[in-house]
Write a protein that holds these residues in place. Structure first.
Motif, short mmCIF file in Angstrom:
data_model
loop_
_atom_site.label_atom_id
_atom_site.label_comp_id
_atom_site.label_asym_id
_atom_site.label_seq_id
_atom_site.Cartn_x
_atom_site.Cartn_y
_atom_site.Cartn_z
N UNK A 379 0.77 -1.21 0.10
CA UNK A 379 0.09 -0.01 0.11
C UNK A 379 0.98 1.19 -0.19
N UNK A 380 0.26 2.36 -0.48
CA UNK A 380 1.14 3.67 -0.31
C UNK A 380 1.30 4.06 1.09
N UNK A 425 -8.88 8.23 -5.20
CA UNK A 425 -9.68 7.09 -4.42
C UNK A 425 -9.99 5.95 -5.40
N UNK A 426 -10.24 6.19 -6.80
CA UNK A 426 -10.43 5.22 -7.63
C UNK A 426 -9.34 4.18 -7.76
N UNK A 427 -7.87 4.74 -7.74
CA UNK A 427 -6.86 3.64 -7.86
C UNK A 427 -6.72 2.83 -6.80
N UNK A 428 -7.22 3.45 -5.60
CA UNK A 428 -6.69 2.70 -4.38
C UNK A 428 -7.95 1.76 -3.88
N UNK A 429 -9.14 2.07 -4.38
CA UNK A 429 -10.29 1.60 -3.80
C UNK A 429 -10.19 -0.02 -3.53
N UNK A 430 -9.44 -0.30 -4.50
CA UNK A 430 -9.49 -2.11 -4.58
C UNK A 430 -8.56 -2.78 -3.76
N UNK A 431 -7.65 -1.99 -3.06
CA UNK A 431 -6.31 -2.17 -1.97
C UNK A 431 -7.03 -2.44 -0.74
N UNK A 432 -7.14 -3.64 -0.33
CA UNK A 432 -7.78 -4.10 1.04
C UNK A 432 -7.38 -3.35 2.18
N UNK A 433 -5.99 -2.99 1.96
CA UNK A 433 -5.33 -2.36 3.11
C UNK A 433 -5.68 -0.79 3.14
N UNK A 434 -6.52 -0.21 2.26
CA UNK A 434 -6.94 1.02 2.19
C UNK A 434 -8.16 1.09 2.42
N UNK A 435 -8.91 0.28 2.50
CA UNK A 435 -10.54 0.18 2.75
C UNK A 435 -10.93 1.00 3.57
N UNK A 437 -9.47 3.58 5.03
CA UNK A 437 -9.29 4.87 4.83
C UNK A 437 -10.33 5.47 3.74
N UNK A 438 -10.39 4.74 2.61
CA UNK A 438 -11.58 5.12 1.68
C UNK A 438 -12.90 5.43 2.27
N UNK A 439 -13.29 4.35 3.43
CA UNK A 439 -14.53 4.35 3.66
C UNK A 439 -14.63 5.94 4.67
N UNK A 440 -13.78 6.09 5.55
CA UNK A 440 -13.46 7.46 5.96
C UNK A 440 -13.64 8.62 5.13
N UNK A 441 -12.98 8.36 4.00
CA UNK A 441 -12.99 9.71 2.95
C UNK A 441 -14.40 9.82 2.55
N UNK A 442 -15.30 8.87 2.42
CA UNK A 442 -16.63 8.86 1.92
C UNK A 442 -17.63 9.48 3.03
N UNK A 443 -17.23 9.49 4.21
CA UNK A 443 -17.95 9.97 5.27
C UNK A 443 -17.61 11.39 5.62
N UNK A 444 -16.42 12.04 4.89
CA UNK A 444 -15.90 13.31 5.56
C UNK A 444 -16.87 14.29 5.11
N UNK A 445 -17.35 15.15 5.87
CA UNK A 445 -18.59 16.33 5.80
C UNK A 445 -17.82 17.57 5.26
N UNK A 446 -16.57 17.74 5.39
CA UNK A 446 -15.91 18.92 4.87
C UNK A 446 -15.09 18.76 3.59
N UNK A 447 -15.51 17.67 2.82
CA UNK A 447 -14.56 17.13 1.74
C UNK A 447 -14.13 18.23 0.70
N UNK A 448 -15.42 19.03 0.33
CA UNK A 448 -15.41 19.97 -0.48
C UNK A 448 -14.39 21.12 -0.02
N UNK A 449 -14.41 21.73 0.90
CA UNK A 449 -13.68 22.60 1.62
C UNK A 449 -12.12 22.21 1.87
N UNK A 450 -11.81 20.90 2.15
CA UNK A 450 -10.53 20.24 2.03
C UNK A 450 -10.01 20.41 0.51
#
Length: 460
Positions: A379-380, A425-435, A437-450
């Motif tokens: 993983x990265x 996200x699309x490139x790492x979504x299939x990496x089980x060790x990043x799962x 982190x990706x789930x946390x990203x999808x729940x992030x309320x202020x992603x647009x601001x970030x």
């Protein structure tokens, strides 16, 4: 023995000033140690010097593809190097048809092949890996409090090297300073002895921690003499193993050190040749950003992020920082900011006193930037401020807040972590060790601001 000081090689790239000093000091000390047996030639190019030699010339395997080609073109016979434990033929047999090369598998092979910390074919202590015991956070007192490393004493040869470098018009970076690394065989043996007796027992627990005011901690500082061929890896790991078997160092510390020398260092050398010259140009995430000048020229005075500033100051002042600063501070920042992996690799080669072309591609292209798409690592090596707050003492005094991902005081590592995941996200979504982190990203309320903040960030 023929030694060549090539003026063209010295000015070819912006090498660290202390790196240049070590190379010239090592050659000149060797020539002084063996008068009559060593011919030291100062020439414009290596080819110019070699062509003047009467009779055949042989050389050990050099440290780069370019040097290997040059020797071949000059008609120099190239012999296998004695500086590593495993031969290239044995590695090729081990590699077989593998497309992925996991260090843990190679490390276990090495331990068994050379009978290091092994009894009856099984690992001493019942485990191959004691990493779980070597991940303690930094002590609150600000220093480990272990015995200081052995430091070499400069002599008239070093004075001559410094004077010569001062007189040359070289594009060097970094600060000049007292020579801190062993560069003769006698110095290397003494540095090894002091490390094993005084520092190895304390190496393991905090080997992944970083302290602002303790740049050496319990690290060995043996990468320079090892990479200059002044120590053989087996004599180093046998000295460490003897310390364990004699009851002078705990198994977790010894195993962690053996992993670095007999595992990782040998792995990096072998894969440099096995993966070929094109490996350096791998770029899985299409990162193209140029290194900023404050980074490439080692001028970090304006950097606010304490961990990043301290790491760059360490490179500037010593030409060296330990592996966690390389991976989780410098490499992590470069990954998040999308620096060109090949340019980053070259910077590590030229700016570090232990950096050579064979050393860095697996470390930088593979491990640090994951630019090879997983040939080396699963993983990265991406981390946010929470990791740095746990494993360093930098965040206590940093202007940025590791808990914040938006706003003026948003930690560039915390915010950069989420911004990088969003971009890839699309490139790492299939990496089980990043799962997770990706789930946390999808729940992030202020992603647009970030996204907006990190796209436009100029302050680190």
């Amino acid at each position: 023995m023929l030694l060549v000081e090539s003026a063209a090689a010295l000015r070819r790239k912006p090498y660290h000033r202390q790196k240049l000093h070590l190379v010239l000091s090592g050659m000149r000390h060797l020539a002084a140690e063996f008068p009559g047996r060593v011919t030291l030639v100062r020439a414009e190019t290596y080819g110019e010097a070699i062509r003047k030699v009467e009779g055949p010339v042989t050389a050990y395997q050099p440290g780069s593809h370019a040097a290997r080609r040059m020797l071949t073109e000059l008609g120099v016979e190239v012999l296998p190097t004695p500086a590593f434990a495993l031969s290239r033929d044995e590695f090729t047999a081990w590699a077989g048809t593998r497309r992925r090369f996991l260090m843990e598998e190679f490390y276990r092979y090495q331990r068994t092949r050379f009978d290091v910390l092994v009894e009856g074919g099984a690992p001493v202590g019942g485990r191959w890996n004691f990493d779980a015991e070597n991940r303690e956070p930094p002590p609150k007192r600000g220093a480990l409090g272990v015995a200081a490393p052995w430091w070499p004493q400069e002599d008239e040869i070093d004075a001559g090297v410094r004077a010569d470098l001062d007189a040359m018009d070289l594009p060097a970076v970094g600060e000049d300073g007292p020579r801190r690394f062993a560069i003769t065989r006698a110095e290397a043996l003494r540095a090894l002895e002091v490390f094993v007796s005084d520092r190895l027992p304390h190496f393991g627990p905090h080997e992944d921690a970083v302290l602002t005011r303790d740049w050496t901690m319990a690290h060995s500082l043996l990468s320079v003499p090892l990479n200059h061929g002044l120590l053989h890896p087996l004599e180093v790991v046998h000295a460490a193993e003897d310390a364990y078997r004699g009851g002078h160092a705990p198994l977790a510390s010894v195993e962690g050190f053996v992993r670095q020398v007999l595992g990782w260092r040998e792995y990096v050398w072998q894969l440099y040749w096995h993966l070929g010259e094109d490996y350096r140009r791998r770029n899985e995430f299409h990162a193209t950003a140029e290194l900023p000048r404050w980074w490439s020229e080692l001028r970090p005075g304006g950097v606010r992020a304490a961990c990043l500033r301290t790491a760059l100051e360490g490179v500037r002042d010593h030409g060296w920082v330990h592996h966690v600063q390389r991976l989780m501070v410098l490499g992590n920042h470069a990954l998040q900011r999308g620096y060109d992996p090949a340019a980053l690799n070259d910077w590590f080669v030229t700016s570090f006193v232990d950096g050579f072309p064979w050393v860095m591609p697996v470390n930088v292209i593979g491990m640090s930037q994951h630019a090879d798409g997983g040939t080396i690592a699963t993983k990265p090596y991406l981390g946010g401020g929470a990791y740095l707050n746990r494993m360093t003492d930098h965040c206590r005094t940093c202007w940025f807040d590791p808990r914040r991902r938006t706003g003026d005081r948003a930690c560039p590592f915390t915010a950069g972590y989420w911004a990088w995941l969003d971009r890839h996200e699309e490139q790492v979504a299939g990496n089980h060790r990043m799962a997770r982190a990706v789930q946390g990203l999808r729940r992030l309320p202020d992603l647009d601001e970030v996204r907006v903040q990190e796209r436009d960030r100029e302050v680190f």
